[in-house]
Design a protein around this motif. Structure first.
Motif, PDB file in Angstrom:
ATOM      1  N   GLU A  32       0.807  -1.182   0.050  1.00 21.04           N
ATOM      2  CA  GLU A  32      -0.094  -0.022   0.043  1.00 21.04           C
ATOM      3  C   GLU A  32       1.006   1.381   0.080  1.00 21.04           C
ATOM      4  N   SER A  58      -5.281  -2.382  -1.384  1.00 26.86           N
ATOM      5  CA  SER A  58      -5.734  -3.114  -0.174  1.00 26.86           C
ATOM      6  C   SER A  58      -4.786  -4.091   0.354  1.00 26.86           C
ATOM      7  N   HIS A  59      -4.101  -4.445   1.286  1.00 27.03           N
ATOM      8  CA  HIS A  59      -3.589  -5.564   1.556  1.00 27.03           C
ATOM      9  C   HIS A  59      -4.292  -6.735   1.733  1.00 27.03           C
ATOM     10  N   TRP A  60      -5.717  -6.624   1.712  1.00 21.76           N
ATOM     11  CA  TRP A  60      -6.795  -7.700   1.854  1.00 21.76           C
ATOM     12  C   TRP A  60      -7.180  -7.995   0.322  1.00 21.76           C
ATOM     13  N   GLY A  86       1.439  -3.220   4.675  1.00 20.41           N
ATOM     14  CA  GLY A  86       0.119  -2.594   4.669  1.00 20.41           C
ATOM     15  C   GLY A  86       0.041  -1.795   5.835  1.00 20.41           C
ATOM     16  N   LYS A  89      -5.795  -1.019   9.808  1.00 23.46           N
ATOM     17  CA  LYS A  89      -6.889   0.269   9.909  1.00 23.46           C
ATOM     18  C   LYS A  89      -7.540   0.220  11.256  1.00 23.46           C
TER      19      LYS A  89
END
Length: 371
Positions: A32, A58-60, A86, A89
């Motif tokens: 990110e 997004s890291h997801w 990342g 959050k």
């Protein structure tokens, strides 16, 4: 007539053994942009300067890592060569009550090791390389404030008699994470200065760099143990169980509180005898300083139909012992998922049998909880 002896047949050429795949050989970093701008992100990038860099939103949400069934065939390669950078959050501490009082916000997610029973792949799809969270200052700041809000622990419990214990490695192995960044070192430093709290993490990897961190008893390391033959099948890419046991006394001497996790307990032919032999070895290997402060968690195997399908694509032999419909039943987890566990009644009997072995072979080993 003199005859010349026949020449001895030349030995067949041998192929040198293939060297073991390194635990980490990072060649591609998904990042990110916000994480790459933070000091910890820059540290990670500097550690792997030749790795390809791929920006992600997004890291997801990295399609080539998660949700692609073809990745099952590249499971170990992805764990070895890919890294994600990342920003965490959501910063919340979640109540636990078993391994710890609280689950701390993660500073990493995923693992370079590949234990066949690991629950993290159930959440991350078909691959789970390590994600390093670069906003470590926000995480440690949140934790310091959370600890202060709790005040002193006034009533002892099975987690700890006097300290609030925070699990800092629920979704990763901190000993491996410490090879990627200083996040774990920062957490050990943080808890050293928090007299009402302790950090805690379970590990299957011996990282001796941690021995120089001076935790002063404020970090609890839980070495996960299981019988050797079961570990060879199921604890893929981890340090041998004997290596973990051999490190216990060194970590105690370095100022860590050291416990053991007897987990997961997998029921199969000869399982009780195998645990008996492991407990004898633990007793023989460790010294009085460890035994004076030792405690254990006993955790029976929990499995999952989705993970079963994933494993069939890369390590089907593991499923011969992990997926046992003849012994297991479905049960909804605390987080709402449907898992399989050993059948009610039978599970209690298995736990009781193992606890009898613990009492007989290692009477000094207090079992904090078993489930």
């Amino acid at each position: 007539m003199t005859t010349t002896p026949a020449a001895a047949p030349s030995a067949a050429p041998t192929t040198p053994p293939r060297p073991p795949r390194p635990l980490l050989d990072v060649r591609r970093i998904y990042l990110e942009p916000e994480a790459a701008e933070l000091p910890r992100g820059q540290q990670v990038l500097a550690r792997w300067p030749d790795a390809e860099r791929v920006e992600v939103a997004s890291h997801w949400q990295i399609p080539e890592l998660a949700g692609d069934e073809a990745n099952v065939r590249r499971w170990v390669r992805i764990k070895t060569e890919a890294l994600v950078l990342g920003v965490k959050k959501s910063l919340t501490a979640r109540r636990n009550g078993r391994s710890s009082d609280w689950i701390a916000p993660s500073t990493a997610n995923g693992c370079a090791m590949a234990c066949a029973y690991c629950y993290v792949p159930r959440r991350k799809g078909y691959s789970n390389p390590v994600t390093v969270f670069a906003n470590i200052d926000q995480i440690t700041g949140y934790l310091a404030r959370h600890v202060r809000r709790q005040g002193p622990k006034t009533e002892p419990d099975q987690v700890d008699p006097s300290a609030w214990v925070y699990d800092i490695g629920e979704n990763s192995d901190c000993s491996v994470d410490a090879r990627l960044s200083d996040n774990v070192h920062d957490l050990v430093d943080l808890f050293r200065g928090l007299p009402t709290a302790k950090a805690s993490f379970a590990t299957k990897h011996v990282n001796r760099d941690l021995l120089g961190w001076d935790p002063q008893g404020r970090t609890r390391v839980r070495f996960s143990l299981m019988p050797h033959e079961a570990a060879r099948l199921l604890d893929v890419r981890t340090d041998p169980v004997a290596t973990r046991m051999a490190a216990v006394d060194d970590f105690v001497a370095a100022g860590y509180e050291v416990h053991v996790n007897l987990s997961p307990v997998v029921v199969q032919d000869g399982w009780l005898q195998a645990w008996d032999e492991l407990l004898v070895q633990l007793d023989d290997t460790t010294g009085p300083a460890f035994k004076a402060q030792a405690a254990a968690e006993v955790i029976m195997l929990t499995h999952n139909a989705g993970l079963h399908e994933v494993n069939l694509g890369w390590h089907p032999k593991a499923e011969d012992v992990l997926w046992r419909p003849d012994l297991q039943q479905a049960k909804r987890s605390e987080t709402g998922g449907i898992n399989v566990r050993y059948r009610t009644g039978d599970k209690g009997r298995y736990v009781a049998q193992l606890l009898e072995r613990v009492e007989h072979r290692t009477p000094w080993l207090r079992v904090r909880y078993a489930f």
